[in-house]
Design an enzyme around this catalytic site. Structure first.
Site, PDB file in Angstrom:
ATOM      1  N   ARG A   1      -8.477   2.401  -2.923  1.00 13.33           N
ATOM      2  CA  ARG A   1      -7.708   3.699  -3.361  1.00 13.33           C
ATOM      3  C   ARG A   1      -7.982   4.717  -4.534  1.00 13.33           C
ATOM      4  NH1 ARG A   1      -1.532   2.877  -2.933  1.00 13.33           N
ATOM      5  NH2 ARG A   1      -1.427   4.611  -1.175  1.00 13.33           N
TER       6      ARG A   1
ATOM      7  N   GLU B   1      -3.054   4.067  -9.121  1.00 13.97           N
ATOM      8  CA  GLU B   1      -4.577   3.508  -9.057  1.00 13.97           C
ATOM      9  C   GLU B   1      -5.472   4.557  -9.199  1.00 13.97           C
ATOM     10  OE1 GLU B   1      -2.421   0.641  -5.953  1.00 13.97           O
ATOM     11  OE2 GLU B   1      -2.849   2.787  -5.552  1.00 13.97           O
TER      12      GLU B   1
ATOM     13  N   LYS C   1      17.212  -6.216  -6.105  1.00 13.27           N
ATOM     14  CA  LYS C   1      17.157  -7.326  -5.113  1.00 13.27           C
ATOM     15  C   LYS C   1      17.592  -8.672  -4.825  1.00 13.27           C
ATOM     16  CE  LYS C   1      13.107  -5.160  -6.864  1.00 13.27           C
ATOM     17  NZ  LYS C   1      11.307  -5.038  -8.003  1.00 13.27           N
TER      18      LYS C   1
END
Length: 635
Positions: A399, A371, A285
């Site tokens: 979700r 979730e 990253k």
């Protein structure tokens, strides 16, 4: 800014594929600089995009896009993809009103083959595309690019499980692993093994082994174990091969000399329909921008900044956000009540739980991007007498809807659902907007919904929610409110009760949440009463009927979907009581609202003070005072 001679010549991937391979490293440098400069001007996702520059080039270079389908998981790493697919000139409009999206969108480009923004959908979608091509008799390949974080979601493994039995599917899953590094001593070996294992020699060798040793089972099993052991020493292949994939890697995702030959070998295997392929690439990253490499979290989604300087703290501290108010309340309540546990589905920073994690590590649970599991896990904790607080964005609670009904509400288990990013979210657009939580929550028995108007009420209503014996959602917006300073104690507000904030006449505006404040401004010009309802469920029916009896018309106001929302709850309550009263419901319409500045978006929806006043005058012009003074204002 670096020269963009190469990048200027690329208007679509076909032009990219005409470049000699020796020029691709220079192109990567220009592309990375282009991403950095544009994100610095507009804000947006930076670290993840800097990390996928070479991977994006390699995929478009090797595969015949858009004929071959690329599906980017989440999509916050697709800025290089957008630049290479004809949208470079529009990058200054990124995430701006009327500009291009920060995520892939099918209506934006034929190269955006699947709209994404929520995690872990790419493998399912790419598999669907691959099997559709097979059914239609089309020679087309599908590639899913998924990050290591998104692989924590069950949906990704559901798709792998399904894909592994489709032996003739032309499917490649690229795992973009940016949470580990390849140590330099094994880099060359990894490159060699990846190319070897992705090529025909390795596959042929395995087939020869089966043919020659097959008649002698003990020898074949021994050879098989040696092969698996040798691979297992350098690659974590076993899991994905058990799913039925041919695993390749890990390889350096910034090394084009490794990426391109490996992808070419995989492409050729896909053409021969040799089963689903899995390529494991390792990226960093923030690659190429030292400040983002050093702090990829801070540069994950920065606002505007000077690339030469980096992120700078403002001279004047900004007002505390609702998220920060929640984070402080969580720590304070945990200090007081040992039963509190905090749960997040991979959103520690975004949900304001960093300090809680630091202070109460044994009571903090990050369950990954899962979730559904987060909610049922919280239900299990609640069964044993603990008091879970699930910090989750409104758009992500969608979700886990079945879990909320089946595992929480039916069993009447207590927990607090801290719904961050309720209402419009601005630059992230429709995929992240929390417009639907009131409508989808208030219809569930044993679930309540609180709508704090400001930061002080947010803290108090969190305390109210924590004290209940059932699930309570507290919805609050992204960013700061009016700056109402929270009280230092943990005092609560009455459950299910609202208040009159301004006493006017003839028209009453019933506000749910932060739109209370533009309602108060509009009411000054309308001479209207303003009620801070605070709760979408349970509705303060007693207060509602009192207000209805004393006014000729009612207006409901919410930063949420009108259909099924708090205004609908008011209409239902009035109908149940046999009260017939003109009612205007103001909120978000039955359409997806695009990205842009949040205040501007609210204005366009008529939910600022001027818009509220205009809507009320249009509907109840004869009842609205020109500028009647308030009869009473309640602080």
């Amino acid at each position: 800014m670096a020269s963009t001679n190469l990048l200027d010549s690329i208007h679509d991937p076909a032009e990219l594929r005409r470049l000699p391979r020796t020029q691709l490293k220079g192109l990567a440098d220009e592309l990375r600089e282009c991403v950095l400069q544009n994100v610095a001007r507009t804000g947006g996702h930076l670290s993840s995009n800097l990390g996928t520059v070479e991977l994006t080039i390699a995929l478009h270079y090797v595969f015949n896009t858009p004929q071959d389908r690329l599906v980017w998981d989440v999509g916050h790493q697709t800025y290089p993809h957008k630049i290479l697919t004809g949208r470079r000139e529009r990058m200054p409009t990124l995430r701006q009103l009327g500009g291009i999206s920060g995520f892939p969108r099918r209506d934006e480009s034929e190269y955006d083959t699947f709209g994404t923004a929520h995690s872990s959908t790419s493998i399912s979608a790419a598999l669907g595309m691959a099997l559709a091509a097979r059914q239609k008799g089309e020679d087309r390949k599908a590639v899913a690019i998924i990050g290591d974080g998104a692989m924590t979601a069950g949906m990704a493994f559901e798709a792998l499980n399904n894909a592994g039995v489709e032996r003739d599917a032309r499917l490649l899953v690229v795992l973009n692993d940016n949470d580990m590094s390849i140590s330099p001593p094994v880099g060359a070996l990894n490159r060699y093994l990846a190319q070897l294992m992705s090529g025909g020699f390795y596959a042929a060798a395995k087939n020869v082994g089966r043919t020659v040793l097959g008649p002698v089972p003990p020898l074949f099993e021994l050879a098989k174990r040696i092969e698996q052991g040798a691979k297992g020493m350098v690659v974590p292949a076993t899991l994905f091969e058990k799913f039925g994939f041919n695993y390749i890697g890990p390889i350096d995702g910034h090394d084009l000399d490794s990426l391109i030959p490996t992808l070419e070998n995989i492409r050729d295997r896909m053409a021969k329909q040799e089963g689903p392929q899995f390529l494991h690439v390792v990226t960093k990253k923030g690659q190429g921008y030292k400040l983002a490499e050093a702090d990829p979290v801070a540069y994950h989604g920065p606002g505007k900044f000077d690339p030469a300087v980096g992120l700078v703290k403002p001279a004047t501290p900004p007002k505390p956000t609702f998220t920060q108010v929640f984070g402080q309340w969580l720590c304070d309540m945990a200090e007081q009540d040992q039963r509190l546990v905090g749960i997040t589905p991979a959103m520690r920073e975004g949900s304001g739980m960093v300090e809680f994690h630091k202070r109460f590590p044994d009571r903090y649970y990050d369950v990954g991007i899962a979730e559904q599991h987060a909610v049922t896990f919280a239900a299990g904790l609640a069964c044993e007498g603990l008091k879970p607080v699930v910090a989750i964005y409104s758009t992500f609670l969608q979700r886990a809807y079945d879990q909320l009904i089946h595992d929480v509400a039916i069993q009447k288990l207590p927990m607090v659902l801290a719904l961050d990013r309720a209402g419009l979210v601005g630059a992230d657009g429709a995929t992240h907007a929390g417009n639907y939580d009131i409508a989808y929550l208030r219809c569930i028995p044993n679930v309540s919904v609180a709508c704090p108007a400001d930061e002080r009420e947010c803290r108090q209503l969190l305390s109210t929610a924590f004290a209940q014996d059932h699930a309570v959602a507290v919805r609050y917006p992204r960013g700061a409110g009016v700056g109402a300073e929270p009280l230092q104690d943990l005092s609560a507000l009455p459950f299910g009760k609202g208040e009159v904030r301004r006493q006017g006449q003839r028209i009453a505006i019933l506000a749910f949440g932060p739109l209370l404040y533009p309602a108060l401004q509009a009411a000054e010009r309308l001479g209207a009463t303003v009620v801070n309802m605070r709760w979408a469920k349970p509705l303060d029916t007693e207060l509602l009927l009192q207000v209805a009896a004393g006014h000729e018309a009612l207006v409901t106001l919410e930063e949420g979907a009108v259909m099924g929302g708090a205004g609908s709850a008011v209409a239902e309550a009035l109908a149940a009581a046999g009260v017939v009263k003109p009612l205007l419901q103001l909120g978000l319409p039955d359409e997806f609202i695009e990205h842009g500045d949040p205040a501007r978006l609210l204005s366009l929806q008529g939910l600022d003070a001027a818009g509220i006043e205009a809507s009320v005058r249009q509907r109840f012009g004869e009842l609205a005072s020109a500028a009647s003074p308030a009869l009473k204002i309640v602080a």
